[in-house]
Design a protein around this motif. Structure first.
Motif, mmCIF file in Angstrom:
data_model
loop_
_atom_site.group_PDB
_atom_site.id
_atom_site.type_symbol
_atom_site.label_atom_id
_atom_site.label_comp_id
_atom_site.label_asym_id
_atom_site.label_seq_id
_atom_site.Cartn_x
_atom_site.Cartn_y
_atom_site.Cartn_z
ATOM 1 N N GLN A 93 0.866 -9.115 10.170
ATOM 2 C CA GLN A 93 0.542 -7.732 10.531
ATOM 3 C C GLN A 93 1.582 -6.745 10.017
ATOM 4 O OE1 GLN A 93 -2.341 -6.732 12.028
ATOM 5 N NE2 GLN A 93 -2.915 -8.863 11.708
ATOM 6 N N PRO A 95 3.753 -4.474 7.700
ATOM 7 C CA PRO A 95 3.564 -3.886 6.374
ATOM 8 C C PRO A 95 4.699 -4.312 5.455
ATOM 9 C CG PRO A 95 4.420 -2.234 7.878
ATOM 10 C CD PRO A 95 4.237 -3.495 8.682
ATOM 11 N N PHE A 96 4.409 -4.960 4.408
ATOM 12 C CA PHE A 96 5.490 -5.342 3.497
ATOM 13 C C PHE A 96 4.992 -5.440 2.067
ATOM 14 C CE2 PHE A 96 3.742 -9.474 3.300
ATOM 15 C CZ PHE A 96 3.475 -9.882 4.589
ATOM 16 N N TRP A 97 4.125 -4.537 1.696
ATOM 17 C CA TRP A 97 3.664 -4.540 0.314
ATOM 18 C C TRP A 97 4.847 -4.439 -0.640
ATOM 19 C CZ3 TRP A 97 -0.993 -6.087 -0.700
ATOM 20 C CH2 TRP A 97 -2.003 -5.889 0.236
ATOM 21 N N SER A 98 5.842 -3.659 -0.165
ATOM 22 C CA SER A 98 6.986 -3.435 -1.049
ATOM 23 C C SER A 98 7.846 -4.677 -1.218
ATOM 24 C CB SER A 98 7.849 -2.300 -0.498
ATOM 25 O OG SER A 98 8.259 -2.643 0.806
ATOM 26 N N ASP A 99 7.676 -5.662 -0.315
ATOM 27 C CA ASP A 99 8.504 -6.862 -0.406
ATOM 28 C C ASP A 99 8.121 -7.767 -1.571
ATOM 29 O OD1 ASP A 99 9.753 -5.954 1.768
ATOM 30 O OD2 ASP A 99 8.900 -7.399 3.184
ATOM 31 N N ARG A 156 -7.088 -8.833 1.002
ATOM 32 C CA ARG A 156 -5.838 -8.416 0.349
ATOM 33 C C ARG A 156 -4.630 -8.928 1.116
ATOM 34 N NH1 ARG A 156 -7.515 -2.171 -0.257
ATOM 35 N NH2 ARG A 156 -8.631 -2.206 -2.225
ATOM 36 N N ALA A 157 -4.725 -8.815 2.441
ATOM 37 C CA ALA A 157 -3.595 -9.260 3.249
ATOM 38 C C ALA A 157 -3.383 -10.770 3.094
ATOM 39 C CB ALA A 157 -3.832 -8.899 4.705
#
Lengths: 174, 235
Positions: A93, A95-99, A156-157
């Protein structure tokens, strides 16, 4: 539609969609030869139904035929197989797209995409790869727009989780 | 504050939520990184997906086969039909007496040749039975020939379509039990139904029936094979 102009119109209209159909067929599962067979059957069915096509969303209409053919094949080949919506896998859950290090090779991306359940990998194929709108994807998948939205979110997740290794699912439990 | 960046990208946030997200993007580096990450993800998956090899030539050929050529002109059609009638009359005289002595019901095959090459199967059938045989390619419905066979009074082709097996069996009309046949139409053409099998009549008093597979598949196979069976007169 004038019958005499039907073949030419059909060929001209459908030709730009061939690559999309083939890619979606591959994403549905099977090897290159099976994907070609599926596209060929789709083209024959589409030609037979061409006069009934309402002229809206050709791509969705073709993909819908393709998917129906695929489901018919699956049902006849493996009648015990359930085609219901898969149980939603657990996803992170946070948010860590940037990771994510977005230097992942294309083949790695596709490899992980292939491991998702059919419903999820197809919705990514339609919305992210082929860039269909939600409405077009809903028409292709024969489901409400809201379902496409939620499936895409989860797909996507799930793919993101796979790529980042947050959860490690084996092929067996997907 | 949790922002659903996918919903932001999809345009499905409420105006209030969107305003909050926009404000966050102006002030929070991590939020910008999140949105950039999502956008890069979508871009990467799009590029990877669209880079897959597509057999363009094969697909174009399939498309051409799926959409048959337009009807010929009246004159060409008239000449062709005239030639076909003349050929049928000549052949009727020359080979009529030895054409398919198909008076027996389908029995165990005398011989079977496994091949997907229609010309090879046709040549084999003709050379062994000494009788005319149509050139059935079964490609019009996306099918693949599996084998050809013949027995006393019958010839047959086995084909495969969508992982289903079908048989096309040809016999003289008088050799079939036609008492329980009903009629139907498909794509504007008349067909015979005999139980689950779909049949049609063609030149030289021959009747073919398709069996096996699915009901829709039988109709499609019959429709494709029917176009090819008149070639029996060209032997």
């Amino acid at each position: 539609m004038n019958w005499f102009s039907r073949p030419r119109d059909f060929e001209k209209s459908v030709q730009p969609e061939l690559a999309v159909l083939y890619r979606v067929a591959r994403r549905l599962g099977g090897n290159a030869e099976q994907a070609e067979d599926l596209v060929q059957t789709t083209l024959i069915k589409a030609y037979q139904a061409w006069e009934r096509f309402d002229g809206r969303h050709l791509r969705s209409w073709l993909i819908r035929i393709l998917r129906n053919e695929f489901l018919m094949n699956v049902r006849s080949a493996r009648p015990e197989l359930s085609l219901d919506e898969p149980e939603a896998p657990e996803v992170s859950q946070d948010p860590f797209w940037s990771d994510l290090a977005w230097k992942i090779q294309a083949d790695q991306l596709l490899e992980e995409l292939e491991k998702l359940p059919e419903t999820y990998r197809v919705v990514i194929q339609l919305c992210d790869v082929e860039q269909l709108s939600y409405e077009e994807a809903a028409e292709a998948m024969d489901c409400p727009v809201g379902t496409i939205r939620s499936r895409l979110f989860r797909a996507r997740a799930l793919l993101r989780d796979r790529l980042t290794g947050v959860i490690s699912l084996t092929e067996d439990n997907v | 504050m949790f922002i659903d960046w996918q919903a932001y990208e999809d345009g499905s946030l409420s105006s209030e939520e969107r305003a909050q997200a926009d404000m966050l993007l102006q002030t929070d580096r991590q939020a910008r990184a999140e949105l950039d990450g999502l956008r890069q993800f979508r871009s990467a998956i799009r590029q990877a997906g669209q880079a897959e090899t597509v057999p363009t030539g094969t697909l174009n050929e399939m498309l051409r086969r799926a959409a048959p050529p337009q009807p010929r002109s009246q004159r060409t059609l008239f000449l062709t039909m005239g030639f076909a009638v003349a050929a049928a009359l000549i052949l009727g005289v020359l080979v009529g007496p030895r054409i398919l002595d198909l008076a027996q019901p389908k029995s165990q095959p005398t011989s079977v040749l496994a091949s997907s090459d229609p010309q090879e199967l046709r040549t084999w059938l003709i050379s062994n039975t000494r009788q005319p045989a149509p050139l059935i390619t079964a490609q019009g419905c996306g099918a693949r020939l599996v084998d050809g066979k013949y027995g006393p009074g019958w010839i047959a082709w086995d084909i495969e379509m969508n992982h289903q097996k079908y048989s096309i069996v040809g016999k003289k009309k008088s050799a079939w039990d036609m008492s329980r046949t009903t009629e139907t139409t498909y794509e504007g053409m008349p067909y015979m139904l005999k139980g689950d099998d779909v049949g049609w009549e063609c030149e030289l008093d021959m009747v073919y029936f398709v069996s096996g597979g699915t009901s829709q598949g039988r109709l499609e196979v019959a429709r494709a094979a029917r176009r090819e069976t008149p070639s029996i007169i060209r032997v």
